[in-house]
Design a protein around this motif. Sequence first.
Motif, short mmCIF file in Angstrom:
data_model
loop_
_atom_site.label_atom_id
_atom_site.label_comp_id
_atom_site.label_asym_id
_atom_site.label_seq_id
_atom_site.Cartn_x
_atom_site.Cartn_y
_atom_site.Cartn_z
N SER A 69 33.19 24.97 -113.39
CA SER A 69 33.74 24.96 -114.74
C SER A 69 33.84 26.38 -115.28
O SER A 69 32.86 27.14 -115.21
CB SER A 69 32.84 24.14 -115.66
OG SER A 69 33.00 24.51 -117.01
N PRO A 70 34.99 26.80 -115.83
CA PRO A 70 35.09 28.17 -116.34
C PRO A 70 34.12 28.46 -117.48
O PRO A 70 33.65 29.60 -117.62
CB PRO A 70 36.55 28.27 -116.81
CG PRO A 70 37.01 26.85 -116.98
CD PRO A 70 36.26 26.06 -115.97
N ASN A 71 33.79 27.46 -118.27
CA ASN A 71 32.86 27.69 -119.37
C ASN A 71 31.43 27.81 -118.85
O ASN A 71 30.67 28.67 -119.29
CB ASN A 71 32.98 26.57 -120.40
CG ASN A 71 34.37 26.52 -121.01
OD1 ASN A 71 34.97 27.56 -121.30
ND2 ASN A 71 34.90 25.32 -121.18
N TYR A 72 31.06 26.95 -117.90
CA TYR A 72 29.76 27.09 -117.25
C TYR A 72 29.65 28.45 -116.57
O TYR A 72 28.60 29.13 -116.68
CB TYR A 72 29.56 25.97 -116.23
CG TYR A 72 28.28 26.06 -115.45
CD1 TYR A 72 27.09 25.53 -115.94
CD2 TYR A 72 28.25 26.69 -114.21
CE1 TYR A 72 25.91 25.62 -115.22
CE2 TYR A 72 27.08 26.79 -113.48
CZ TYR A 72 25.91 26.25 -113.99
OH TYR A 72 24.75 26.35 -113.27
N CYS A 73 30.70 28.88 -115.91
CA CYS A 73 30.67 30.18 -115.23
C CYS A 73 30.53 31.31 -116.23
O CYS A 73 29.86 32.32 -115.94
CB CYS A 73 31.95 30.36 -114.39
SG CYS A 73 32.03 29.27 -112.94
N ASP A 86 27.88 19.94 -120.72
CA ASP A 86 29.24 19.88 -120.20
C ASP A 86 30.11 18.94 -121.02
O ASP A 86 31.26 19.24 -121.31
CB ASP A 86 29.23 19.42 -118.74
CG ASP A 86 30.62 19.43 -118.14
OD1 ASP A 86 31.07 20.52 -117.73
OD2 ASP A 86 31.27 18.36 -118.12
N ARG A 87 29.56 17.79 -121.40
CA ARG A 87 30.34 16.83 -122.18
C ARG A 87 29.44 15.80 -122.81
O ARG A 87 28.39 15.45 -122.27
CB ARG A 87 31.41 16.15 -121.31
CG ARG A 87 30.86 15.25 -120.20
CD ARG A 87 31.96 14.85 -119.24
NE ARG A 87 32.53 16.03 -118.59
CZ ARG A 87 33.85 16.17 -118.34
NH1 ARG A 87 34.70 15.21 -118.65
NH2 ARG A 87 34.30 17.27 -117.75
N GLU A 121 30.50 24.37 -125.42
CA GLU A 121 31.70 24.91 -126.03
C GLU A 121 32.36 23.85 -126.89
O GLU A 121 32.11 22.65 -126.71
CB GLU A 121 32.69 25.43 -124.97
CG GLU A 121 33.56 24.37 -124.31
CD GLU A 121 32.82 23.63 -123.20
OE1 GLU A 121 33.27 22.52 -122.84
OE2 GLU A 121 31.81 24.14 -122.69
N VAL A 122 33.20 24.28 -127.82
CA VAL A 122 34.03 23.36 -128.58
C VAL A 122 35.47 23.84 -128.48
O VAL A 122 35.73 25.05 -128.44
CB VAL A 122 33.60 23.24 -130.06
CG1 VAL A 122 32.19 22.67 -130.17
CG2 VAL A 122 33.68 24.57 -130.78
N SER A 151 47.05 28.44 -119.14
CA SER A 151 47.71 27.64 -120.18
C SER A 151 46.78 26.63 -120.83
O SER A 151 47.22 25.74 -121.55
CB SER A 151 48.92 26.91 -119.58
OG SER A 151 48.53 26.07 -118.52
N GLY A 152 45.49 26.76 -120.58
CA GLY A 152 44.53 25.82 -121.14
C GLY A 152 44.20 26.13 -122.59
O GLY A 152 44.67 27.13 -123.16
N PRO A 153 43.36 25.31 -123.20
CA PRO A 153 43.01 25.51 -124.60
C PRO A 153 42.05 26.66 -124.81
O PRO A 153 41.27 27.02 -123.93
CB PRO A 153 42.36 24.17 -124.98
CG PRO A 153 41.76 23.69 -123.70
CD PRO A 153 42.72 24.12 -122.63
N GLN A 154 42.10 27.26 -126.00
CA GLN A 154 41.10 28.24 -126.42
C GLN A 154 39.83 27.49 -126.81
O GLN A 154 39.88 26.46 -127.48
CB GLN A 154 41.63 29.05 -127.60
CG GLN A 154 40.75 30.21 -128.01
CD GLN A 154 40.94 31.43 -127.12
OE1 GLN A 154 41.78 31.41 -126.22
NE2 GLN A 154 40.17 32.47 -127.36
N VAL A 155 38.68 28.01 -126.36
CA VAL A 155 37.41 27.38 -126.69
C VAL A 155 36.47 28.40 -127.32
O VAL A 155 36.56 29.61 -127.06
CB VAL A 155 36.73 26.74 -125.45
CG1 VAL A 155 37.59 25.64 -124.87
CG2 VAL A 155 36.38 27.80 -124.41
#
Length: 206
Positions: A69-73, A86-87, A121-122, A151-155
């Motif tokens: 996961s890019p956020n975990y990384c 994570d969720r 993250e949110v 192209s993913g969302p900003q978090v």
Amino acid sequence: MALAIRDVREHDLDAVLALNNAAGRTILALDAAQLRYFYEHADYFRVAEIDGHLAGFLIAMREGSNYESPNYCWFSTHYPQFVYIDRIVIANAYRRHGLGRIFYCDVNSYAEVRVPLLTCEVFLEPRDDVVVLFHGTYGFQEVGQQRMGESGPQVSLLAKDLPSYAYVRETYLDHGGLPDVPWLAERPRPFNDDSPQRRLAGERHS
């Protein structure tokens, strides 16, 4: 109404998958293989059961996992120890009744005896002010932002300090490990997890 927060069981996975993929745009979809990865590797994977019905779940990972996961990384490159949420998914019929706060209290209790930081993250695209406010009132602060892919969302990347951890580390973790009681135990998983933090935990209990 009878509420139970418990570790996920294998027979729950089909219901968890369906609940995840019906949650909407702010929860990334999963396939069966991805969910199986969480079942086998997640440090925290608990479900809420109300009167025998699956009402929600929360999945969290500690540092040191082979999770892409890019956020975990992002958290892995910035902090040596953390629990990453994570969720969290709550079924529509049980939303706005405090179940999210119950989950967050539970994962906070799990994390604060193991690590100094609880992270998550949110999504800012689309932005949900209820979610942003929830995390702010629970003690999370923004520590960064990133876009998930080209192209993913900003978090917004959030972290919450866990001040109890220093006491637990000095009193228990540095002197043999946590007491051997059920509410402090790691959840059972269907394979031998040889991650560094679990090897260390095993050494502390030996």
